[in-house]
Design a protein around this motif. Sequence first.
Motif, PDB file in Angstrom:
ATOM      1  N   ASP A   1      51.539 -75.017  34.076  1.00  0.00           N
ATOM      2  CA  ASP A   1      52.848 -75.464  34.554  1.00  0.00           C
ATOM      3  C   ASP A   1      52.859 -76.967  34.804  1.00  0.00           C
ATOM      4  OD1 ASP A   1      53.835 -72.914  34.416  1.00  0.00           O
ATOM      5  OD2 ASP A   1      53.586 -72.468  36.539  1.00  0.00           O
TER       6      ASP A   1
ATOM      7  N   ASP B   1      44.537 -69.615  41.263  1.00  0.00           N
ATOM      8  CA  ASP B   1      45.903 -70.100  41.113  1.00  0.00           C
ATOM      9  C   ASP B   1      46.593 -70.320  42.456  1.00  0.00           C
ATOM     10  OD1 ASP B   1      46.461 -69.894  38.074  1.00  0.00           O
ATOM     11  OD2 ASP B   1      45.523 -67.987  38.559  1.00  0.00           O
ATOM     12  N   ASP B   2      46.175 -69.579  43.465  1.00  0.00           N
ATOM     13  CA  ASP B   2      46.811 -69.707  44.782  1.00  0.00           C
ATOM     14  C   ASP B   2      45.877 -69.070  45.798  1.00  0.00           C
ATOM     15  OD1 ASP B   2      48.638 -70.352  46.702  1.00  0.00           O
ATOM     16  OD2 ASP B   2      50.282 -69.168  45.875  1.00  0.00           O
TER      17      ASP B   2
ATOM     18  N   HIS C   1      44.405 -79.622  41.015  1.00  0.00           N
ATOM     19  CA  HIS C   1      44.781 -79.134  39.683  1.00  0.00           C
ATOM     20  C   HIS C   1      44.765 -80.264  38.657  1.00  0.00           C
ATOM     21  CE1 HIS C   1      45.598 -75.186  41.162  1.00  0.00           C
ATOM     22  NE2 HIS C   1      46.585 -75.569  41.929  1.00  0.00           N
TER      23      HIS C   1
ATOM     24  N   THR D   1      54.921 -76.240  40.155  1.00  0.00           N
ATOM     25  CA  THR D   1      53.854 -75.251  40.046  1.00  0.00           C
ATOM     26  C   THR D   1      53.948 -74.131  41.054  1.00  0.00           C
ATOM     27  OG1 THR D   1      52.422 -76.578  41.480  1.00  0.00           O
ATOM     28  CG2 THR D   1      52.218 -76.918  39.114  1.00  0.00           C
ATOM     29  N   HIS D   2      54.650 -74.326  42.156  1.00  0.00           N
ATOM     30  CA  HIS D   2      54.700 -73.286  43.177  1.00  0.00           C
ATOM     31  C   HIS D   2      56.080 -72.684  43.376  1.00  0.00           C
ATOM     32  CE1 HIS D   2      50.920 -75.365  44.341  1.00  0.00           C
ATOM     33  NE2 HIS D   2      50.538 -74.137  44.508  1.00  0.00           N
TER      34      HIS D   2
ATOM     35  N   ARG E   1      55.333 -66.686  36.868  1.00  0.00           N
ATOM     36  CA  ARG E   1      54.913 -67.877  36.138  1.00  0.00           C
ATOM     37  C   ARG E   1      53.999 -67.541  34.979  1.00  0.00           C
ATOM     38  NH1 ARG E   1      55.010 -69.855  41.377  1.00  0.00           N
ATOM     39  NH2 ARG E   1      52.801 -69.441  41.705  1.00  0.00           N
TER      40      ARG E   1
ATOM     41  N   THR F   1      47.648 -70.679  35.575  1.00  0.00           N
ATOM     42  CA  THR F   1      49.101 -70.811  35.487  1.00  0.00           C
ATOM     43  C   THR F   1      49.576 -72.132  36.080  1.00  0.00           C
ATOM     44  OG1 THR F   1      49.318 -69.554  37.549  1.00  0.00           O
ATOM     45  CG2 THR F   1      49.521 -68.330  35.505  1.00  0.00           C
ATOM     46  N   HIS F   2      48.962 -72.561  37.184  1.00  0.00           N
ATOM     47  CA  HIS F   2      49.367 -73.822  37.802  1.00  0.00           C
ATOM     48  C   HIS F   2      49.034 -75.008  36.903  1.00  0.00           C
ATOM     49  CE1 HIS F   2      50.699 -71.819  41.230  1.00  0.00           C
ATOM     50  NE2 HIS F   2      49.634 -71.882  42.001  1.00  0.00           N
TER      51      HIS F   2
END
Length: 222
Positions: A148, A81-82, A185, A170-171, A103, A144-145
């Motif tokens: 979103d 996700d990050d 993504h 998304t962030h 999120r 999650t991204h």
Amino acid sequence: MLRESLAEQSMAVEIAGDGRAMDEHMRASSFDLIVLDIMLPGEDGLSICRRLRAKGNLPILMLTSLGDDIDRILGLELGADDYVTKPFVLRELVARIKGLLRRAAYEAGPEPPRSRFIRFEGWTIDMIKRQVHDAAGARVAMTTHELDLLVAFCRNAGRTLTREQLLAATHAGLAGPTERSVDVHIRRLRQKMESDPRNPVLIRTVRLGGYMFTARVEESHD
């Protein structure tokens, strides 16, 4: 040291030195988020990320000391996700962890959704459970991204959204991720949703503009 620092932020942390130890922890307890180093003995972090994502939507934040963007992009493609690059400032890591938890709707008191369900082309998004089901009713695992992004597309169907707008969706204003991560993504979304990802119909690329979601969308509470 990292565990002690996160504990000061009221986070309960378990440390695993490799993939096997992580599996043991996860069999014994439930977790809200995984902070995953790429460089690990035995099974590397990218491989662990791939199999974690295959099992569900648990948020994954990658740690990497590698300078080449390809490793971070590959991590995103595998479902992370990050990411945070070492060395990092603890304040940034904490901010990113809290952003992912928020999120993923793990923190108390999330903002109530405008509607419970979003539907398009037979697909259904459950905004409370944060789950996506395809036209056959099968659940489709998403980060999650990715979720979103999909919600942002649904609520702006028929409009061209720039990468900057999608990045913000998304962030949530966190510094670091680039517009290039949006493309990663979206490529993953297309692989999961399009019958032919190379010739996408639902998520179209708008030359010099961004992306457009073409489906007819309906929202409801039941």
